[in-house]
Scaffold this active site. Sequence first.
Site, PDB file in Angstrom:
ATOM      1  CD  GLU A 258      -0.564  -8.953   1.971  1.00 55.15           C
ATOM      2  OE1 GLU A 258       0.169  -8.178   1.336  1.00 55.15           O
ATOM      3  OE2 GLU A 258      -1.407  -8.560   2.819  1.00 55.15           O
ATOM      4  CG  HIS A 261      -4.704  -8.061   4.638  1.00 53.18           C
ATOM      5  ND1 HIS A 261      -4.089  -6.824   4.683  1.00 53.18           N
ATOM      6  CD2 HIS A 261      -5.989  -7.811   4.291  1.00 53.18           C
ATOM      7  CE1 HIS A 261      -4.959  -5.886   4.363  1.00 53.18           C
ATOM      8  NE2 HIS A 261      -6.128  -6.470   4.129  1.00 53.18           N
TER       9      HIS A 261
END
Length: 285
Positions: A258, A261
């Site tokens: 990700e 994030h």
Amino acid sequence: MNRYNSYYDCEYEAYIPNHMHQKENRRPWGIIPWALLLGAILFGCGFLLGTVRASDPAPRTEPPAVTQFPMPGSVSGSGTEPSVTPEAPKVSAAPPQLPDDDWALTLVNWENPVPEGYSIPELVELRNGQSIDRRAYPDLQRMMDDCRAAGLDPLICSSYRTEEFQTQLFENKVSKYINQGYDRAEAESLAMQWVARPGTSEHQLGLAVDIVDTGYQNLDEQQEQTAVQQWLLENCAEYGFILRYPTDKAELTGVNYEPWHYRYVGSAAKGIMEQGVCLEEYLAR
């Protein structure tokens, strides 16, 4: 007989002729001259006695009262005493204390749920309705300000989540996989790779933020190509943040790559990013 009377007697006898002690030679009219002489002697001795006594020390009296001035740093107690402003105590400078940010290293993942009884001291609400732990807020704000100062346009699209909201997100993802033909167990297993099971999400700590480029808001691997992500990957550690789910750490984190994030870990951020490890690896050392 005291000293002064003794001195007086000696002087008196020194002026008495011997023949004065013989009655036959005394004449009645001779009394007046001798009386005058005696008076003169008595007057002289009295004057001398007064002079000597005048030189005696004055009677002992109590010494005059002395106003007691308060010591430096004290306060006078009466209205007639001078007032003294207390001095500030001189304290030696203590060595600066390093920030204790162990709380920022709380590990939450699929194997380690949010600690029982964990509570965020205080949340700060951001301008777009997002929230973050107040302890991490100053560094987050500096990072966002500096990113914008570099001519970029970052956007925080997700931050603190309640367990209820995390449950909603997780169930939505599970439903999508079920609709694709997977059973419940399979759907949950697949969903966990993208959305944490309730109670195991870092977002519930108030220390995680999802940041995207305003010009590209899709949560996919193409996000790493945006100017915002390039800047964050290079600079986030300076503000106490790390890329929480790197591309090659899914087996350890339990979450797929990700590139949006970011997790606040405080002073440990530089070491984690420079070593190229994930939080699980860092804490295991």
